[in-house]
Design an enzyme around this catalytic site. Structure first.
Site, PDB file in Angstrom:
ATOM      1  N   ASP A  10       0.388  -1.192  -0.169  1.00 17.13           N
ATOM      2  CA  ASP A  10      -0.083  -0.274  -0.317  1.00 17.13           C
ATOM      3  C   ASP A  10       0.998   0.892   0.294  1.00 17.13           C
ATOM      4  OD1 ASP A  10      -1.888   2.379   0.368  1.00 17.13           O
ATOM      5  OD2 ASP A  10      -2.912   0.990   1.888  1.00 17.13           O
ATOM      6  N   VAL A  11       1.209   1.748  -1.194  1.00 18.59           N
ATOM      7  CA  VAL A  11       2.045   2.750  -1.438  1.00 18.59           C
ATOM      8  C   VAL A  11       1.527   4.354  -0.569  1.00 18.59           C
ATOM      9  CG1 VAL A  11       2.429   2.259  -3.295  1.00 18.59           C
ATOM     10  CG2 VAL A  11       1.022   3.729  -3.589  1.00 18.59           C
ATOM     11  N   TYR A  28      -9.950  14.398  -6.643  1.00 19.28           N
ATOM     12  CA  TYR A  28      -8.961  13.707  -8.091  1.00 19.28           C
ATOM     13  C   TYR A  28      -7.986  15.152  -7.891  1.00 19.28           C
ATOM     14  CZ  TYR A  28      -7.089  11.677 -11.571  1.00 19.28           C
ATOM     15  OH  TYR A  28      -6.186  10.696 -12.763  1.00 19.28           O
ATOM     16  N   LYS A  48      -3.991  15.969  -8.200  1.00 13.32           N
ATOM     17  CA  LYS A  48      -3.065  15.587  -9.446  1.00 13.32           C
ATOM     18  C   LYS A  48      -2.557  17.124  -9.564  1.00 13.32           C
ATOM     19  CE  LYS A  48      -3.865  11.790 -10.467  1.00 13.32           C
ATOM     20  NZ  LYS A  48      -2.198  11.181 -10.809  1.00 13.32           N
TER      21      LYS A  48
END
Length: 188
Positions: free
Chosen positions: A62-63, A154, A158
């Site tokens: 899990d990053v 999101y 970004k």
């Protein structure tokens, strides 16, 4: 195409853009460390890279969890002898506005999409410095500069990737580390 011979590349994610990136780097001669949470995708990528004769280590990670990222990088460095390239591609893409996105979803998007880049830098850059430098590519999105409706979390992540990329580039250029981002459009 052996433009990555002798290089060790870390790729976050094991599906989509990350999968294609891992395959391309392996085709170019790089040893691959791939990190993903999707066990089936991890197994498929490991099998594909093995069939292709690539040196590869695909780890269930899990990053967004610091100790998991630290252990994964340490395992990859131990197996392959160092780290030269990081491609941060792992992401979640929740839909919702500021009023319809719950706080847990917001935090998960921040932790995966931005936090993972911080973590791979925190634990990976020291390894790159030992080898005289390297390259980091962060997968952002056109949503980070020109977003659509209903993607508040999101799009915010970004946009943050663009800023974090610039910060990392400035902080580590003198150490021989190039840091760039790419901003793809919609990807299935």
């Amino acid at each position: 195409m052996n433009d990555f011979d002798g290089k060790v590349a870390l790729v976050t994610g094991t599906t989509g853009i990350a999968e294609a990136t891992a395959r391309r780097l392996a085709e170019g001669g790089a040893a691959i460390i791939a990190l993903g949470i999707d066990q089936a995708a991890n197994a498929m990528l490991q099998a594909e890279l093995n069939r292709a004769g690539a040196a590869a280590l695909v780890l269930a990670t899990d990053v967004a969890v610091p100790d998991q990222v630290e252990r994964a990088i340490a395992s990859g460095v131990e197996k392959f002898g160092g780290l030269d390239v990081i491609v941060n591609s792992a992401a979640v893409h929740p839909y919702g506005t500021a009023t319809t996105t719950d706080f847990e979803t917001w935090n998960r998007a921040m932790s995966v999409n931005v936090g993972s880049i911080y973590l791979t830098a925190r634990f990976g850059i020291p390894e790159m410095i030992k080898r005289g430098g390297g390259a980091i590519v962060n997968v952002a999105s056109v949503q980070g500069t020109a977003c659509q409706e209903n993607v508040a979390a999101y799009a915010t992540t970004k946009g943050a990737i663009h800023t974090l990329t610039r910060s990392l580039a400035l902080d580590y250029a003198r150490k021989g580390i190039r840091v760039n981002s790419v901003s793809p459009g919609s990807v299935r």
